[in-house]
Design a protein around this motif. Structure first.
Motif, PDB file in Angstrom:
ATOM      1  N   ALA A  77      46.205  38.969  33.210  1.00  9.66           N
ATOM      2  CA  ALA A  77      45.731  39.793  34.331  1.00  9.66           C
ATOM      3  C   ALA A  77      44.439  39.201  34.898  1.00  9.66           C
ATOM      4  O   ALA A  77      44.262  39.110  36.117  1.00  9.66           O
ATOM      5  N   LEU A  92      43.926  37.791  38.723  1.00 10.07           N
ATOM      6  CA  LEU A  92      42.875  38.319  39.600  1.00 10.07           C
ATOM      7  C   LEU A  92      41.904  37.206  40.021  1.00 10.07           C
ATOM      8  O   LEU A  92      41.393  37.207  41.139  1.00 10.07           O
ATOM      9  N   VAL A 106      42.213  48.213  35.048  1.00  7.40           N
ATOM     10  CA  VAL A 106      41.038  48.362  34.183  1.00  7.40           C
ATOM     11  C   VAL A 106      39.961  47.353  34.583  1.00  7.40           C
ATOM     12  O   VAL A 106      38.782  47.693  34.719  1.00  7.40           O
ATOM     13  N   LEU A 107      40.373  46.109  34.802  1.00  7.17           N
ATOM     14  CA  LEU A 107      39.397  45.063  35.124  1.00  7.17           C
ATOM     15  C   LEU A 107      38.734  45.321  36.473  1.00  7.17           C
ATOM     16  O   LEU A 107      37.521  45.165  36.626  1.00  7.17           O
ATOM     17  N   LEU A 108      39.538  45.727  37.452  1.00  2.36           N
ATOM     18  CA  LEU A 108      38.985  46.004  38.782  1.00  2.36           C
ATOM     19  C   LEU A 108      37.981  47.156  38.719  1.00  2.36           C
ATOM     20  O   LEU A 108      36.882  47.070  39.272  1.00  2.36           O
ATOM     21  N   PHE A 133      34.945  38.102  41.030  1.00  2.03           N
ATOM     22  CA  PHE A 133      34.458  38.787  39.825  1.00  2.03           C
ATOM     23  C   PHE A 133      35.239  38.370  38.593  1.00  2.03           C
ATOM     24  O   PHE A 133      34.682  38.210  37.503  1.00  2.03           O
ATOM     25  N   LEU A 181      35.138  36.226  34.086  1.00  5.01           N
ATOM     26  CA  LEU A 181      35.749  36.636  32.814  1.00  5.01           C
ATOM     27  C   LEU A 181      36.606  35.530  32.209  1.00  5.01           C
ATOM     28  O   LEU A 181      36.925  35.565  31.027  1.00  5.01           O
ATOM     29  N   ASN A 207      34.761  46.237  36.842  1.00  4.81           N
ATOM     30  CA  ASN A 207      33.835  45.467  37.661  1.00  4.81           C
ATOM     31  C   ASN A 207      33.108  46.366  38.655  1.00  4.81           C
ATOM     32  O   ASN A 207      31.922  46.191  38.924  1.00  4.81           O
ATOM     33  N   ALA A 235      46.299  46.560  33.158  1.00  6.63           N
ATOM     34  CA  ALA A 235      45.185  45.696  32.756  1.00  6.63           C
ATOM     35  C   ALA A 235      44.356  45.299  33.972  1.00  6.63           C
ATOM     36  O   ALA A 235      43.119  45.327  33.941  1.00  6.63           O
ATOM     37  N   LYS A 236      45.046  44.970  35.059  1.00  3.89           N
ATOM     38  CA  LYS A 236      44.306  44.591  36.273  1.00  3.89           C
ATOM     39  C   LYS A 236      43.473  45.758  36.780  1.00  3.89           C
ATOM     40  O   LYS A 236      42.338  45.574  37.227  1.00  3.89           O
ATOM     41  N   THR A 281      48.037  40.095  27.639  1.00  6.45           N
ATOM     42  CA  THR A 281      48.205  40.811  28.905  1.00  6.45           C
ATOM     43  C   THR A 281      46.902  40.806  29.706  1.00  6.45           C
ATOM     44  O   THR A 281      46.886  40.513  30.904  1.00  6.45           O
ATOM     45  N   PHE A 282      45.800  41.115  29.023  1.00  5.38           N
ATOM     46  CA  PHE A 282      44.509  41.120  29.718  1.00  5.38           C
ATOM     47  C   PHE A 282      44.134  39.715  30.183  1.00  5.38           C
ATOM     48  O   PHE A 282      43.579  39.524  31.265  1.00  5.38           O
ATOM     49  N   ALA A 308      52.213  46.974  32.034  1.00  9.37           N
ATOM     50  CA  ALA A 308      51.051  46.683  31.187  1.00  9.37           C
ATOM     51  C   ALA A 308      50.083  45.771  31.931  1.00  9.37           C
ATOM     52  O   ALA A 308      48.859  45.960  31.888  1.00  9.37           O
ATOM     53  N   LYS A 309      50.629  44.796  32.661  1.00  4.57           N
ATOM     54  CA  LYS A 309      49.750  43.874  33.381  1.00  4.57           C
ATOM     55  C   LYS A 309      49.039  44.578  34.537  1.00  4.57           C
ATOM     56  O   LYS A 309      47.848  44.356  34.781  1.00  4.57           O
TER      57      LYS A 309
END
Ligand SMILES: Cc1cc2nc3c(=O)[nH]c(=O)nc-3n(C[C@H](O)[C@H](O)[C@H](O)COP(=O)(O)OP(=O)(O)OC[C@H]3O[C@@H](n4cnc5c(N)ncnc54)[C@H](O)[C@@H]3O)c2cc1C
Lengths: 66, 537
Positions: free
Chosen positions: B362, B366, A40-42, B372, B376, A45, A37-38, B358-359, A33-34
């Motif tokens: 994450a 990052l 998705v974020l990458l 970037f 957030l 961006n 999530a990473k 989780t987000f 899941a993590k």
């Protein structure tokens, strides 16, 4: 104005899909899941454009998870 | 007019009112300054308002100025930020000061006026009868009644006035608890920790929770420990337990004493409307936010700043009662912006679901590596004044603004200027309720503009004129500052002023009598973003 690409755009789709599944090999559901999530974020961006992101968010929720 | 409450908002209201030469009566339930430890961060806008109200200098002098914030996760620093990107402002982005000290300076300024502040006078009954408000007040000598035309309720988050009128403030309570400790550092310890905002996610000394460390005046430090919803507030407040937590954080050798400890649950909520007939709500009584972002007292003081001149014009018969609708619209808009920002911070600090956590995690992982993701991370988006984009007081611009210029409804920004050959600050010259700032490069003003300014100066509501010229300007780029002839109408330090070094000449043009035509602004002199002036009767 930006539009989310929904026509095929991944150059080697099978390779990508394979890599995506391989990424999660050996991970617990929480770890997966993590990682997701990473990812998705990458990617979010990379896209940057809020309109495109909004269309992707909407598309991800439709139609069958609605 | 009666003000209920002597917190930072009621006192700002009282100062504003006293400055206008009006009789001021403040009723306050308590017998001293605000109980315990609450606000510590006061934003530039608050400082500028305090300057206007006559208590800015002591607040800034006593307060601790800071610009740098650092965000940590686990054992390492993720990133740091610096809050003062623009030079050329008189006041810093923030100062940290105990709320009680701010109130103390407000009270000192108020004592220099004829204001009547009645402590231990608790309002126990409120009734509105047509255009009057009747109050019942409990004081040590017993009960008495008073009535007034306008009641300003600055009686805090629990607002008894709101309750007595059967009104509600609605929103959400966050399922979390925070231990707030004010700690005085002694000896070498006081020099060890910097004047910076340090925020930890999941530090080794307080696992799975967040911690904030921030310096206040007199070597006192604010420490916030996130405790989680399950925590028992009474247990957590016990000094031995608090001391243990702080020792784990600061290290054993650090000498400190506890100044104050409390456990809070935070909420974000507001009233639907802030104006109810003759009762007007301001500050926490009208809206409440979680403190991440320091938006509570800062926004409440801006309520008072917004309300003062409007009510004054109404009472002088120079504006219709409907002007108060703009207070409602503008401050509701500001409250919504503050609630949105602090809700987002609170959701990041206290994720409400597994996927949200989780987000969050994450993002933090990052952020250690990639710039970037730092954008957030949300440990509080610090208070800035709202731009009233949709205010009923905005009028259309005569010309489009240059791209990148803050538009109508924006707060005026400061700039270094020369006035009478002496260096000073632009905002100090824009203090009047209505001011036209005329940016005239060479100092000469065309006849049609001069006529228009004379007309404005002749109105019952006096509009001051401030000429900003380029004499002595150090600026070289002609496209900025006062290169072109522009006139901006400002009220209460709103609208924008550009960044440049210019000379300021303050003048009230000779009154031209009533025979001036209403100005049709010429091609070259654009009235930018003027409010609709209430027409003189
Ligand atoms: C832990 C914490 C940290 C915070 N940090 C910040 C920060 O850094 N920056 C910031 O801007 N804000 C911060 N805040 C918010 C800030 O403290 C409040 O927004 C601020 O105190 C609101 O001021 P007020 O004047 O509206 O109300 P209050 O300060 O609550 O004052 C209310 C007044 O009304 C009086 N009163 C109440 N009932 C009656 C009655 N029946 N009759 C007569 N008088 C009455 C009281 O005696 C008091 O004088 C923080 C809050 C907390 C809890």
């Amino acid at each position: 104005m930006g539009a989310l690409k929904l026509e095929p755009n991944i150059v080697r789709p099978d390779d990508f899909y394979d890599a995506l599944i391989a990424l999660h090999r050996g991970l617990t559901p929480e770890q997966s899941a993590k990682v997701n999530a990473k990812l998705v974020l990458l990617l979010a961006n990379h896209v940057g454009n809020m309109e495109v992101l909004k269309q992707a968010l909407d598309a991800a929720r439709e139609p069958d998870q609605g | 007019m009666i003000i209920v409450g002597a917190g930072p908002v009621g006192l700002a209201m009282a100062l504003d009112w006293a400055r206008r030469g009006r009789e001021v009566l403040v009723l306050a339930a308590g017998d001293s300054l605000s109980e315990g430890s609450r606000a510590i961060c006061f934003a530039k806008r608050t400082l500028e308002i305090c300057d206007r109200l006559g208590c800015g200098a002591p607040v800034v002098d006593k307060g601790v100025s800071w610009n740098v914030g650092k965000v940590f996760r686990d054992e390492r620093m993720l990133y740091e930020f610096n809050l003062l990107p623009e030079p050329g402002h008189e006041r810093p982005a923030f100062v940290n000061l105990q709320q009680t000290t701010l109130e103390h300076f407000q009270l000192e300024a108020l004592a220099r006026t004829g204001a009547d502040l009645r402590r231990n006078n608790r309002v126990t009954g409120v009734v509105q009868i047509r255009d009057r408000v009747a109050l019942t007040i409990q004081c040590p000598d017993g009960e008495y009644t008073l009535s007034c035309d306008w009641l300003i309720a600055c009686d805090g988050a629990g607002s008894p006035v709101r309750k007595m009128l059967g009104l509600k403030s609605e929103g959400q309570v966050f399922q979390d608890r925070f231990l707030i400790a004010d700690v005085k550092m002694h000896g070498a310890a006081a020099a060890t920790f910097r004047t910076e905002r340090w925020f930890w996610f999941d530090p080794p000394f307080h696992r799975n929770q967040s911690v904030l460390l921030h310096k206040q005046a007199d070597d006192v430090w604010r420490i916030d420990f996130q405790l989680g919803w399950q925590a028992d507030p009474d247990e957590e407040k016990k000094p031995e337990r608090v001391i243990q937590r702080i020792q784990a954080m600061l290290g054993k050798g650090v000498e400190f004493s506890l100044e104050w400890v409390s456990v809070y649950t935070f909420q974000c909520r507001r009233m639907e409307r802030f104006v109810h007939g003759r009762v007007i709500f301001a500050g926490d009584a009208a809206h409440q936010v979680s403190p991440f972002g320091a938006r509570g007292a800062n926004s409440g003081i801006q309520d008072a700043d917004n309300l003062g001149w409007k009510l004054d014009l109404i009472l002088r018969g120079l504006a219709p009662v409907e002007l108060l609708e703009s207070y409602n619209a503008e401050r509701v808009e500001a409250a919504d912006e503050n609630i949105l920002n602090s809700t987002r911070s609170t959701d990041f600090i206290t994720p409400k679901s597994d996927v949200s956590r989780t987000f969050r995690d994450a993002t933090l992982e990052l952020a250690a590596q990639y710039p970037f993701a730092r954008k957030l991370v949300n440990s509080g988006r610090l208070s800035v004044p709202t731009r009233y984009a949709d205010s009923p007081l905005n009028t259309a611009d005569a010309e489009a603004w240059a791209p990148g210029t803050p538009g109508p409804g924006s707060p005026a920004t400061d700039a270094p200027v020369l006035a009478g050959g002496k260096p000073g600050w632009l905002l100090r010259h824009l203090r009047g309720e209505f001011t036209v700032a005329v940016f005239a490069a060479g100092g000469e003003v065309p006849t049609e503009l001069a006529d228009a300014l004379r007309y404005l100066g002749s109105l019952p509501i006096v509009v001051r004129t401030v000429f900003v010229t380029r004499e002595g300007s150090r600026r070289t780029r002609p496209t900025h500052g006062c290169a072109t002839l522009t006139a901006w109408l400002l009220r209460a330090m709103r609208r924008t002023a550009r960044q440049s070094t210019c000379s300021v000449r303050t003048s009230t043009l000779p009154r031209g009598g009533g025979d001036c035509p209403r100005p049709g602004w010429g091609r070259r002199c654009a009235a930018r973003a003027g409010p609709k002036l209430p027409s003189p009767q």
